[in-house]
Scaffold this motif. Structure first.
Motif, PDB file in Angstrom:
ATOM      1  N   SER A   4     -13.453  18.870  -5.018  1.00 25.35           N
ATOM      2  CA  SER A   4     -13.691  17.922  -4.326  1.00 25.35           C
ATOM      3  C   SER A   4     -15.353  17.187  -4.497  1.00 25.35           C
ATOM      4  O   SER A   4     -15.805  17.887  -4.896  1.00 25.35           O
ATOM      5  CB  SER A   4     -13.911  18.246  -2.472  1.00 25.35           C
ATOM      6  OG  SER A   4     -14.344  19.312  -2.792  1.00 25.35           O
ATOM      7  N   ILE A   5     -16.087  16.520  -4.454  1.00 22.02           N
ATOM      8  CA  ILE A   5     -17.053  15.246  -4.806  1.00 22.02           C
ATOM      9  C   ILE A   5     -18.202  16.185  -3.272  1.00 22.02           C
ATOM     10  O   ILE A   5     -17.702  16.607  -1.909  1.00 22.02           O
ATOM     11  CB  ILE A   5     -17.253  14.106  -4.981  1.00 22.02           C
ATOM     12  CG1 ILE A   5     -16.289  13.342  -5.801  1.00 22.02           C
ATOM     13  CG2 ILE A   5     -19.076  14.163  -5.422  1.00 22.02           C
ATOM     14  CD1 ILE A   5     -15.793  12.088  -5.273  1.00 22.02           C
TER      15      ILE A   5
ATOM     16  N   SER B 254     -19.501  11.174  -1.599  1.00 20.46           N
ATOM     17  CA  SER B 254     -19.303  13.371  -2.013  1.00 20.46           C
ATOM     18  C   SER B 254     -19.538  13.982  -0.482  1.00 20.46           C
ATOM     19  O   SER B 254     -19.805  13.029   1.163  1.00 20.46           O
ATOM     20  CB  SER B 254     -20.929  13.363  -1.991  1.00 20.46           C
ATOM     21  OG  SER B 254     -22.014  12.114  -1.783  1.00 20.46           O
ATOM     22  N   LYS B 255     -19.501  15.047  -0.708  1.00 24.32           N
ATOM     23  CA  LYS B 255     -19.972  15.495   1.018  1.00 24.32           C
ATOM     24  C   LYS B 255     -21.193  15.376   1.499  1.00 24.32           C
ATOM     25  O   LYS B 255     -21.670  15.342   2.320  1.00 24.32           O
ATOM     26  CB  LYS B 255     -19.055  16.818   0.908  1.00 24.32           C
ATOM     27  CG  LYS B 255     -19.092  17.623   2.525  1.00 24.32           C
ATOM     28  CD  LYS B 255     -18.856  19.381   1.526  1.00 24.32           C
ATOM     29  CE  LYS B 255     -19.025  20.031   3.519  1.00 24.32           C
ATOM     30  NZ  LYS B 255     -18.503  20.844   2.774  1.00 24.32           N
TER      31      LYS B 255
ATOM     32  N   ARG C 152     -17.967   6.585   4.589  1.00 24.33           N
ATOM     33  CA  ARG C 152     -16.647   6.833   4.532  1.00 24.33           C
ATOM     34  C   ARG C 152     -16.132   5.710   4.103  1.00 24.33           C
ATOM     35  O   ARG C 152     -14.793   6.544   3.096  1.00 24.33           O
ATOM     36  CB  ARG C 152     -16.135   6.838   6.586  1.00 24.33           C
ATOM     37  CG  ARG C 152     -15.399   7.647   6.476  1.00 24.33           C
ATOM     38  CD  ARG C 152     -15.100   8.301   8.433  1.00 24.33           C
ATOM     39  NE  ARG C 152     -13.620   8.399   8.146  1.00 24.33           N
ATOM     40  CZ  ARG C 152     -13.289   9.188   7.798  1.00 24.33           C
ATOM     41  NH1 ARG C 152     -13.741  10.310   7.663  1.00 24.33           N
ATOM     42  NH2 ARG C 152     -11.794   9.683   8.760  1.00 24.33           N
ATOM     43  N   GLN C 153     -16.044   4.621   3.623  1.00 28.25           N
ATOM     44  CA  GLN C 153     -15.243   3.348   3.425  1.00 28.25           C
ATOM     45  C   GLN C 153     -15.961   2.758   3.189  1.00 28.25           C
ATOM     46  O   GLN C 153     -17.623   1.811   3.925  1.00 28.25           O
ATOM     47  CB  GLN C 153     -14.351   2.699   4.619  1.00 28.25           C
ATOM     48  CG  GLN C 153     -12.894   3.161   4.393  1.00 28.25           C
ATOM     49  CD  GLN C 153     -11.640   2.517   4.697  1.00 28.25           C
ATOM     50  OE1 GLN C 153     -12.738   2.228   6.089  1.00 28.25           O
ATOM     51  NE2 GLN C 153     -10.640   2.169   4.978  1.00 28.25           N
ATOM     52  N   LEU C 154     -16.164   1.620   2.116  1.00 31.85           N
ATOM     53  CA  LEU C 154     -16.357   0.742   1.340  1.00 31.85           C
ATOM     54  C   LEU C 154     -15.839  -0.317   2.192  1.00 31.85           C
ATOM     55  O   LEU C 154     -15.447  -0.797   2.853  1.00 31.85           O
ATOM     56  CB  LEU C 154     -16.148   0.599  -0.235  1.00 31.85           C
ATOM     57  CG  LEU C 154     -16.716   1.409  -1.062  1.00 31.85           C
ATOM     58  CD1 LEU C 154     -15.806   1.602  -2.679  1.00 31.85           C
ATOM     59  CD2 LEU C 154     -17.996   1.756  -1.763  1.00 31.85           C
TER      60      LEU C 154
ATOM     61  N   ASN D  18     -14.587  13.716   3.655  1.00 30.37           N
ATOM     62  CA  ASN D  18     -15.569  14.579   3.938  1.00 30.37           C
ATOM     63  C   ASN D  18     -16.804  14.310   3.953  1.00 30.37           C
ATOM     64  O   ASN D  18     -17.822  14.892   4.449  1.00 30.37           O
ATOM     65  CB  ASN D  18     -17.296  14.554   2.096  1.00 30.37           C
ATOM     66  CG  ASN D  18     -15.830  15.435   0.725  1.00 30.37           C
ATOM     67  OD1 ASN D  18     -14.836  16.200   1.244  1.00 30.37           O
ATOM     68  ND2 ASN D  18     -15.720  15.017  -0.198  1.00 30.37           N
ATOM     69  N   LYS D  19     -16.763  12.991   4.553  1.00 30.92           N
ATOM     70  CA  LYS D  19     -17.917  12.002   5.985  1.00 30.92           C
ATOM     71  C   LYS D  19     -17.153  12.556   7.015  1.00 30.92           C
ATOM     72  O   LYS D  19     -16.410  11.570   7.213  1.00 30.92           O
ATOM     73  CB  LYS D  19     -18.365  11.368   5.055  1.00 30.92           C
ATOM     74  CG  LYS D  19     -19.233  10.458   5.953  1.00 30.92           C
ATOM     75  CD  LYS D  19     -20.574   9.242   5.391  1.00 30.92           C
ATOM     76  CE  LYS D  19     -21.539   8.746   6.712  1.00 30.92           C
ATOM     77  NZ  LYS D  19     -22.275   9.392   7.079  1.00 30.92           N
TER      78      LYS D  19
END
Length: 359
Positions: free
Chosen positions: A79-80, A109-110, A174-176, A355-356
């Protein structure tokens, strides 16, 4: 066995970075064989293994296996993770070789990225850190990545010895947001940075003058900032370069740059950058050649909605990138010629950064 854990196989050393990044984002393991297997010096280079080390630092739980001869790499992504990290990029390739892929990973990333990279800030091979700062990062805002987004160039470092340092900060999302950018507008201004280290400060002005001598015939609104570094901030080698960005009425950013190579004068560098910029402008499109890959990637990762972008000529790198995006994410772009330019359309996969936490 789900689709995501199926191993993808590639051959050759070209496109190594992008395949490792796409593997990291898609969660798919990848094996790359025949890396310079016919070379008199086979296997991965120092800068490629250094890039793998950086990838290991920014992720959690990745495994990397390099064959005894160095001609084969197996990468199983974790995971990032992100966070506060430092990395020495060495002097074989510039900082941008390492930084560009991190720009693609950072939003997912987290922990928010706070990455310090040391090495060469501008060379004649990779895009410079200036272009990443003035062109690539502003484009992230279109996709909703805005907070904490900055690239500070704390020290300049010219080849061969480097000695430069940059700090890259980026929030995670969380999302683009989906993007449709097809109106290229008209070029309204040109901005630029002429930098020099360990040479006469006049060098920067000479680059600006010679670039202006050509660009002024095209557009009156030109401002090129001269960045002269002295002392500890000027790295370990003399060098100079000019990066230029043309901005359109709709916010399209088209860039070009030239770093001095042995035997070149400031006037050569100024003129060549200006010519390269005019060539980039003549290709048209809402995104320049240097940042086609990032937009194509982020449109694939966007919510399940139609994304559209107008591009000028597709570089050979971009054409291969489109093939790799299809291999990793199963998304194919529809490409439609529209006059001199083309419109690329795809439906996003609705990538979510788990992760977020949702706030």
């Amino acid at each position: 066995m789900n689709n995501n854990s199926k191993l993808l196989k590639f051959e050759g050393h070209n496109y190594l970075r992008q395949r490792l990044i796409l593997a990291t984002l898609s969660g798919r393991p990848v094996r790359i064989d025949k890396i310079r297997s016919d070379d008199h010096d086979p296997g991965i280079r120092e800068f490629e293994s250094n890039f793998l080390k950086l990838l290991e630092k920014v992720t959690n739980g990745s495994t990397i296996e390099i064959s005894y001869t160095g001609t084969s790499v197996l990468y199983k992504p974790g995971s990032i993770n992100g966070g506060r990290l430092e990395h020495d990029c060495g002097t074989e390739r510039s900082i941008s070789y390492y930084l560009e892929p991190m720009v693609a990973l950072a939003p997912f990333s987290k922990k928010p990225f706070a990455l310090t990279l040391r090495g060469i800030t501008t060379d004649a091979v990779d895009n410079s850190v200036d272009i990443i700062r003035t062109v690539l990062l502003p484009q992230l805002k279109w996709y909703g990545i805005e907070e904490l987004l900055e690239l500070k160039i704390t020290k300049r470092g010219a080849p061969p010895l480097g000695g430069g340092e940059v700090v890259f900060n980026c929030c995670n999302v969380r999302q683009l947001k989906p993007v449709q950018f097809t109106d290229e507008g008209r070029i309204k201004r040109v901005r630029g940075i002429a930098y020099c280290t360990r040479v006469s400060p006049q060098t920067a002005n000479r680059m600006v003058e010679s670039a202006r001598s050509l660009l002024n015939r095209y557009i009156p609104d030109i401002y090129i900032y001269t960045d002269v570094y002295k002392g500890a901030e000027s790295g370990k080698s003399p060098g100079f370069a000019l990066s230029l960005v043309a901005e359109s009425t709709t916010g399209a950013l088209l860039s070009a740059e030239k770093a001095a190579e042995p035997g070149q004068t400031a006037e050569d560098v100024g003129l060549q950058s200006a010519k390269l910029l005019l060539r980039e402008i003549s290709k048209g499109g809402c995104v320049d050649t240097a940042s086609q890959w990032l937009n194509l990637l982020f449109m694939v990762l966007s919510p399940e909605d139609v994304g559209k972008v107008r591009l000028g000529q597709l570089s050979p790198f971009t054409i291969q990138y489109l093939r790799d995006l299809k291999s990793f994410f199963g998304v194919a772009y529809k490409i439609k010629q529209d006059g001199e330019t083309m419109i690329l359309t795809c439906v996003g996969i609705g990538y979510v950064n788990h992760n977020k936490k949702t706030s």
